[in-house]
Design a protein around this motif. Structure first.
Motif, PDB file in Angstrom:
ATOM      1  N   SER A  10     -25.599  62.560  -6.730  1.00 46.07           N
ATOM      2  CA  SER A  10     -25.438  62.599  -8.181  1.00 46.07           C
ATOM      3  C   SER A  10     -26.755  62.956  -8.862  1.00 46.07           C
ATOM      4  CB  SER A  10     -24.909  61.250  -8.697  1.00 46.07           C
ATOM      5  OG  SER A  10     -25.894  60.243  -8.643  1.00 46.07           O
ATOM      6  N   LEU A  11     -27.874  62.511  -8.283  1.00 43.76           N
ATOM      7  CA  LEU A  11     -29.190  62.864  -8.834  1.00 43.76           C
ATOM      8  C   LEU A  11     -29.435  64.364  -8.703  1.00 43.76           C
ATOM      9  CD1 LEU A  11     -32.465  60.833  -8.247  1.00 43.76           C
ATOM     10  CD2 LEU A  11     -32.476  63.317  -8.277  1.00 43.76           C
ATOM     11  N   ARG A  12     -29.113  64.905  -7.526  1.00 44.61           N
ATOM     12  CA  ARG A  12     -29.292  66.349  -7.316  1.00 44.61           C
ATOM     13  C   ARG A  12     -28.431  67.146  -8.300  1.00 44.61           C
ATOM     14  NH1 ARG A  12     -30.277  69.816  -2.724  1.00 44.61           N
ATOM     15  NH2 ARG A  12     -30.065  68.104  -1.233  1.00 44.61           N
ATOM     16  N   LYS A  13     -27.181  66.704  -8.500  1.00 44.81           N
ATOM     17  CA  LYS A  13     -26.289  67.409  -9.427  1.00 44.81           C
ATOM     18  C   LYS A  13     -26.828  67.351 -10.850  1.00 44.81           C
ATOM     19  CE  LYS A  13     -21.559  67.519 -11.243  1.00 44.81           C
ATOM     20  NZ  LYS A  13     -21.628  68.976 -11.417  1.00 44.81           N
ATOM     21  N   ALA A  14     -27.303  66.178 -11.263  1.00 45.12           N
ATOM     22  CA  ALA A  14     -27.857  66.034 -12.609  1.00 45.12           C
ATOM     23  C   ALA A  14     -29.083  66.930 -12.782  1.00 45.12           C
ATOM     24  CB  ALA A  14     -28.225  64.579 -12.871  1.00 45.12           C
ATOM     25  N   ASP A  17     -27.784  70.499 -13.063  1.00 44.28           N
ATOM     26  CA  ASP A  17     -27.036  70.740 -14.297  1.00 44.28           C
ATOM     27  C   ASP A  17     -27.931  70.772 -15.532  1.00 44.28           C
ATOM     28  OD1 ASP A  17     -24.725  70.871 -12.857  1.00 44.28           O
ATOM     29  OD2 ASP A  17     -23.865  68.987 -13.582  1.00 44.28           O
ATOM     30  N   TYR A  18     -28.983  69.941 -15.537  1.00 41.05           N
ATOM     31  CA  TYR A  18     -29.773  69.776 -16.753  1.00 41.05           C
ATOM     32  C   TYR A  18     -31.258  70.110 -16.582  1.00 41.05           C
ATOM     33  CZ  TYR A  18     -25.498  67.276 -17.863  1.00 41.05           C
ATOM     34  OH  TYR A  18     -24.179  66.952 -18.043  1.00 41.05           O
ATOM     35  N   ASP A  19     -31.615  70.666 -15.423  1.00 38.20           N
ATOM     36  CA  ASP A  19     -33.005  71.107 -15.189  1.00 38.20           C
ATOM     37  C   ASP A  19     -33.988  69.966 -15.482  1.00 38.20           C
ATOM     38  OD1 ASP A  19     -35.008  72.886 -14.501  1.00 38.20           O
ATOM     39  OD2 ASP A  19     -35.199  73.698 -16.526  1.00 38.20           O
ATOM     40  N   LEU A  20     -33.765  68.827 -14.833  1.00 37.88           N
ATOM     41  CA  LEU A  20     -34.547  67.632 -15.128  1.00 37.88           C
ATOM     42  C   LEU A  20     -35.957  67.656 -14.536  1.00 37.88           C
ATOM     43  CD1 LEU A  20     -31.838  64.837 -14.587  1.00 37.88           C
ATOM     44  CD2 LEU A  20     -32.409  66.085 -16.682  1.00 37.88           C
ATOM     45  N   ILE A  21     -36.080  68.200 -13.335  1.00 38.38           N
ATOM     46  CA  ILE A  21     -37.356  68.141 -12.616  1.00 38.38           C
ATOM     47  C   ILE A  21     -37.814  69.541 -12.239  1.00 38.38           C
ATOM     48  CG2 ILE A  21     -38.526  67.236 -10.566  1.00 38.38           C
ATOM     49  CD1 ILE A  21     -36.394  65.001 -10.507  1.00 38.38           C
ATOM     50  N   ARG A  22     -39.105  69.805 -12.477  1.00 36.84           N
ATOM     51  CA  ARG A  22     -39.685  71.106 -12.150  1.00 36.84           C
ATOM     52  C   ARG A  22     -40.959  70.922 -11.323  1.00 36.84           C
ATOM     53  NH1 ARG A  22     -39.268  74.597 -17.837  1.00 36.84           N
ATOM     54  NH2 ARG A  22     -36.965  74.519 -18.035  1.00 36.84           N
ATOM     55  N   ASP A  23     -41.332  71.970 -10.623  1.00 35.81           N
ATOM     56  CA  ASP A  23     -42.588  71.935  -9.873  1.00 35.81           C
ATOM     57  C   ASP A  23     -43.749  71.621 -10.817  1.00 35.81           C
ATOM     58  OD1 ASP A  23     -41.500  72.494  -7.398  1.00 35.81           O
ATOM     59  OD2 ASP A  23     -41.835  74.654  -7.537  1.00 35.81           O
ATOM     60  N   GLY A  24     -44.625  70.731 -10.355  1.00 39.78           N
ATOM     61  CA  GLY A  24     -45.798  70.384 -11.137  1.00 39.78           C
ATOM     62  C   GLY A  24     -45.599  69.249 -12.113  1.00 39.78           C
ATOM     63  N   LEU A 174     -30.222  59.455 -13.174  1.00 38.97           N
ATOM     64  CA  LEU A 174     -29.056  58.738 -12.647  1.00 38.97           C
ATOM     65  C   LEU A 174     -27.847  58.841 -13.571  1.00 38.97           C
ATOM     66  CD1 LEU A 174     -30.664  55.434 -11.258  1.00 38.97           C
ATOM     67  CD2 LEU A 174     -30.219  57.591 -10.064  1.00 38.97           C
ATOM     68  N   ILE A 175     -27.844  59.822 -14.471  1.00 41.09           N
ATOM     69  CA  ILE A 175     -26.814  59.925 -15.499  1.00 41.09           C
ATOM     70  C   ILE A 175     -25.412  60.095 -14.910  1.00 41.09           C
ATOM     71  CG2 ILE A 175     -26.937  62.433 -15.778  1.00 41.09           C
ATOM     72  CD1 ILE A 175     -26.658  59.849 -18.635  1.00 41.09           C
ATOM     73  N   TYR A 176     -25.297  60.623 -13.703  1.00 33.09           N
ATOM     74  CA  TYR A 176     -23.989  60.778 -13.059  1.00 33.09           C
ATOM     75  C   TYR A 176     -23.650  59.628 -12.112  1.00 33.09           C
ATOM     76  CZ  TYR A 176     -23.541  65.695 -14.596  1.00 33.09           C
ATOM     77  OH  TYR A 176     -23.414  66.860 -15.335  1.00 33.09           O
ATOM     78  N   ALA A 177     -24.583  58.722 -11.891  1.00 31.85           N
ATOM     79  CA  ALA A 177     -24.381  57.642 -10.919  1.00 31.85           C
ATOM     80  C   ALA A 177     -23.644  56.465 -11.547  1.00 31.85           C
ATOM     81  CB  ALA A 177     -25.719  57.180 -10.363  1.00 31.85           C
ATOM     82  N   TYR A 178     -22.762  55.842 -10.774  1.00 31.58           N
ATOM     83  CA  TYR A 178     -22.045  54.654 -11.248  1.00 31.58           C
ATOM     84  C   TYR A 178     -22.856  53.396 -10.940  1.00 31.58           C
ATOM     85  CZ  TYR A 178     -17.716  57.301 -12.027  1.00 31.58           C
ATOM     86  OH  TYR A 178     -16.766  58.181 -12.497  1.00 31.58           O
TER      87      TYR A 178
END
Length: 246
Positions: A10-14, A17-24, A174-178
């Motif tokens: 779910s973290l990977r999907k979030a 989907d929302y470009d949460l984490i980027r290099d650097g 964790l927006i998709y995690a229950y």
């Protein structure tokens, strides 16, 4: 293990989907001492290993100065993963005690603002460009219903929000995690849980909302539909007065 795989998925999907984490990225993880933030920290640590993104994690615990709180055991626990939790001192409890409600209770909205301000200040001090909170899918649905019931608006927090004033991006991986899966991970990994010193703990409007929603989930089996509702933009169909069309 299956719950950990589910939450990591779910973290990977979030993230996708929302470009949460980027290099650097230098990500401050807001640590509360509870199951959600501990699970977030652990999962972001694992995500560093199997994702191809290069980012840093700086977990920060804002010590609110409640005497009952003791973060030391959690700090020791995460050192086994070479994760060092920063203990950031504040005087939030003192401020709350000076601004009690007429009933002698601490004001939840003031506490929320003070905590957010403190973690953002810590974020800036440690040169982080992103701030990660452990809010999960259940939190988002609860917030949606609280806004509808008390605010007359259909709204909840977003997975990715840029805070222009502080130049920090707030993310919720964790927006998709229950919550039920997060509980299983916390139990399996035996995270030390820091007891809350808040006098309102367990007796808030959010706790009431959680109880109401759990009753609905049990009766109507609608948990997945409520999760889908948060992002089902193509099916939004609300009243729109003429003056708002002009």
């Amino acid at each position: 293990m299956k719950y950990l795989k589910k939450v990591l998925g779910s973290l990977r999907k979030a993230d996708n989907d929302y470009d949460l984490i980027r290099d650097g990225d230098r990500i401050c993880v807001g640590i509360s001492g509870g199951k959600d933030s501990s699970t977030l920290l652990y999962c972001l640590h694992l995500y560093q290993m199997f994702s191809k993104k290069k980012y840093e994690i700086i977990p920060i615990y804002c010590d609110m100065n409640f005497k009952e709180n003791n973060i030391d055991e959690l700090i020791t626990y995460f050192k086994q993963y070479n994760i060092n939790i920063v203990k950031y001192p504040t005087k939030i409890a003192d401020i709350l005690n000076l601004n009690l409600t007429p009933e002698g209770k601490m004001e939840c909205s003031l506490c929320s603002r003070l905590r957010k301000g403190a973690i953002i200040n810590a974020c800036k001090e440690y040169n982080c460009n992103k701030l990660a909170f452990g809010h999960h899918n259940d939190d988002a649905v609860e917030t949606l219903f609280m806004n509808m019931i008390h605010g007359g608006r259909i709204a909840t927090f977003k997975p990715n929000t840029y805070l222009e004033r502080s130049d920090i991006t707030l993310i919720r991986p964790l927006i998709y995690a229950y919550e039920s899966d997060i509980i299983k991970i916390a139990q399996d990994k035996q995270f030390p849980i820091v007891k809350s010193g808040c006098t309102n703990d367990g007796n808030t409007e959010r706790a009431n909302m959680k109880k109401m929603l759990n009753e609905m989930y049990h009766r109507y089996q609608c948990k997945d539909n409520f999760s889908l509702m948060l992002r089902n933009y193509s099916k939004v169909d609300l009243f729109k007065p003429k003056k708002e069309n002009e």
